[in-house]
Design an enzyme around this catalytic site. Structure first.
Site, PDB file in Angstrom:
ATOM      1  N   ASP A 191       9.134 -37.533 -20.891  1.00 49.71           N
ATOM      2  CA  ASP A 191      10.064 -36.401 -20.870  1.00 49.71           C
ATOM      3  C   ASP A 191       9.366 -35.224 -20.191  1.00 49.71           C
ATOM      4  O   ASP A 191       8.144 -35.198 -20.069  1.00 49.71           O
ATOM      5  CB  ASP A 191      10.493 -35.993 -22.283  1.00 49.71           C
ATOM      6  CG  ASP A 191      11.808 -35.220 -22.293  1.00 49.71           C
ATOM      7  OD1 ASP A 191      12.866 -35.824 -22.560  1.00 49.71           O
ATOM      8  OD2 ASP A 191      11.795 -34.000 -22.005  1.00 49.71           O
ATOM      9  N   ARG A 222      19.619 -17.893 -24.823  1.00 53.77           N
ATOM     10  CA  ARG A 222      18.539 -18.808 -25.207  1.00 53.77           C
ATOM     11  C   ARG A 222      17.176 -18.324 -24.717  1.00 53.77           C
ATOM     12  O   ARG A 222      16.158 -18.581 -25.347  1.00 53.77           O
ATOM     13  CB  ARG A 222      18.809 -20.197 -24.639  1.00 53.77           C
ATOM     14  CG  ARG A 222      19.946 -20.886 -25.342  1.00 53.77           C
ATOM     15  CD  ARG A 222      20.034 -22.295 -24.860  1.00 53.77           C
ATOM     16  NE  ARG A 222      21.094 -23.025 -25.518  1.00 53.77           N
ATOM     17  CZ  ARG A 222      21.415 -24.270 -25.206  1.00 53.77           C
ATOM     18  NH1 ARG A 222      20.778 -24.902 -24.256  1.00 53.77           N
ATOM     19  NH2 ARG A 222      22.385 -24.878 -25.839  1.00 53.77           N
TER      20      ARG A 222
HETATM   21  C1  LIG Z   1      19.914 -34.976 -24.355  1.00 53.85           C
HETATM   22  S1  LIG Z   1      18.241 -35.501 -24.240  1.00 53.85           S
HETATM   23  C2  LIG Z   1      18.467 -37.262 -24.225  1.00 53.85           C
HETATM   24  C3  LIG Z   1      17.527 -37.969 -25.171  1.00 53.85           C
HETATM   25  C4  LIG Z   1      17.761 -39.486 -25.294  1.00 53.85           C
HETATM   26  N1  LIG Z   1      17.595 -40.145 -24.033  1.00 53.85           N
HETATM   27  C5  LIG Z   1      19.112 -39.765 -25.873  1.00 53.85           C
HETATM   28  O1  LIG Z   1      20.016 -40.241 -25.176  1.00 53.85           O
HETATM   29  O2  LIG Z   1      19.320 -39.489 -27.068  1.00 53.85           O
HETATM   30  C6  LIG Z   1      17.896 -35.152 -22.510  1.00 53.85           C
HETATM   31  C7  LIG Z   1      16.410 -35.106 -22.200  1.00 53.85           C
HETATM   32  O3  LIG Z   1      16.225 -35.162 -20.783  1.00 53.85           O
HETATM   33  C8  LIG Z   1      15.086 -34.402 -20.470  1.00 53.85           C
HETATM   34  N2  LIG Z   1      15.111 -34.046 -19.034  1.00 53.85           N
HETATM   35  C9  LIG Z   1      15.995 -33.260 -18.379  1.00 53.85           C
HETATM   36  N3  LIG Z   1      15.657 -33.147 -17.082  1.00 53.85           N
HETATM   37  C10 LIG Z   1      14.531 -33.897 -16.911  1.00 53.85           C
HETATM   38  C11 LIG Z   1      13.689 -34.173 -15.799  1.00 53.85           C
HETATM   39  N4  LIG Z   1      13.925 -33.658 -14.583  1.00 53.85           N
HETATM   40  N5  LIG Z   1      12.622 -34.968 -15.991  1.00 53.85           N
HETATM   41  C12 LIG Z   1      12.361 -35.492 -17.219  1.00 53.85           C
HETATM   42  N6  LIG Z   1      13.115 -35.264 -18.312  1.00 53.85           N
HETATM   43  C13 LIG Z   1      14.185 -34.469 -18.155  1.00 53.85           C
HETATM   44  C14 LIG Z   1      15.213 -33.185 -21.383  1.00 53.85           C
HETATM   45  O4  LIG Z   1      13.960 -32.546 -21.551  1.00 53.85           O
HETATM   46  C15 LIG Z   1      15.749 -33.820 -22.661  1.00 53.85           C
HETATM   47  O5  LIG Z   1      14.725 -34.109 -23.579  1.00 53.85           O
END
Ligand SMILES: C[S@@+](CC[C@H](N)C(=O)[O-])C[C@H]1O[C@@H](n2cnc3c(N)ncnc32)[C@H](O)[C@@H]1O
Length: 292
Positions: free
Chosen positions: A161, A52
């Site tokens: 996010d 990636r």
């Molecule tokens: C799989 S998506 C989930 C989106 C939505 N909440 C859902 O359930 O469909 C996970 C998100 O968490 C965010 N994320 C991961 N680690 C994070 C952090 N430390 N702080 C803020 N966002 C984070 C990622 O950028 C990603 O957009």
């Protein structure tokens, strides 16, 4: 943070498929993402990260992973969001895990709007909102509840996010129709504007939804500027990447921002079991803050 001598690794060795991610670089990245994002990157993720990140290396014009690690050292905050997007997934959808929305529609929103009808604010936080489908779906059910009850309650959704690309999509609020499978025909007609001409096949969220949603960048591991209180926090499919101490700290911080009796929603494969006494399980990955 790891202090391995990056140049000693094998990452700069030429290979047919591009540079290899050597031991020292991979260890550096593991330490980096753990420290900055709370994400534990297992050894089994090395191939995935290498694959990636290659595209990111090319976009930046970098020769190898050692150069990328140097960039992370030099500008940790600047590259953090990009790296997080590469190693975690932004996969999301409108009305994902519909039972959570059903609970909001049938029970929580009518109760909150009744309780707050003589004043008071209703606040929902979508923490880890990715490309915006979750906060806009929340905005649809909120707008419908406000309309249904002719409520004038001050209601808003905060969407945050870490990933800059995800937030860009969320801010644009424009989605291909094939990604809108979870949205009923009635809601498509009510809450989206269909694109025409070169925007054929796309739909854009209604201004009313934009009005209800505030989108902000936020790393959940960093300081939080907001004070709350929130009636509900949606942190779904985010903590799946975090190790136990990171989850424990995060849940305690959520407890500090959620109203007494307020709710925390997790993703389908996530749990608070053994991690927090501040919340009790009241539904499928739905938790309510206990009275203290
Ligand atoms: C799989 S998506 C989930 C989106 C939505 N909440 C859902 O359930 O469909 C996970 C998100 O968490 C965010 N994320 C991961 N680690 C994070 C952090 N430390 N702080 C803020 N966002 C984070 C990622 O950028 C990603 O957009």
């Amino acid at each position: 943070m790891a202090t391995a001598t990056l140049s000693e690794s094998n990452s700069s060795a030429p290979s047919v498929g591009g540079p290899l991610l050597g031991d020292a670089e991979f260890q550096f990245m593991r330490d980096f993402v753990y420290q900055h994002c709370g994400i534990s990157l297992g050894e089994q993720k090395r191939q995935l990260v290498q694959g990636r990140l290659l595209r990111r290396l090319r976009a930046l014009g970098l020769r190898d992973f050692a150069a990328y690690c140097e960039l992370l050292r030099r500008e940790p905050e600047g590259e953090l969001g990009e790296l997080a997007s590469v190693i975690s997934t932004n996969v999301t959808s409108f009305f994902r895990e519909m039972h959570h929305y059903d609970l909001l529609i049938n029970e929580l929103l009518p109760r909150w709007l009744e309780e707050k009808k003589h004043g008071g604010r209703l606040r929902i936080w979508s923490a880890g909102c990715s490309t915006g489908e979750e906060p806009y779906a929340l905005a649809m059910v909120l707008a419908e509840a406000l309309e249904r009850t002719k409520s004038t309650v001050d209601a808003r959704i905060l969407a945050t996010d870490l990933s800059p690309q995800a937030l860009e999509t969320a801010r644009a609020g424009t989605y291909p129709l094939e990604r809108m499978g979870g949205v009923s025909e009635a809601r498509r007609n009510r809450w989206f504007l269909r694109g025409e001409g070169s925007y054929e096949g796309w739909a854009c969220v209604h201004p009313r939804l934009r009005e209800l949603v505030t989108i902000q960048p936020l790393n959940l591991l960093h300081e939080w500027p907001m004070r709350g209180p929130f009636d509900a926090i949606f942190c779904r499919n985010v903590v799946i990447y975090f190790d136990k101490p990171t989850k424990q700290r995060l849940f305690e911080r959520y407890a500090g921002l959620v109203e007494q009796g307020g709710y925390l929603f997790l993703g389908h494969s996530e749990s608070m079991y053994g991690l927090s006494d501040s919340f009790e399980l009241v539904g499928r990955t739905v938790y309510r803050k206990r009275a203290s």
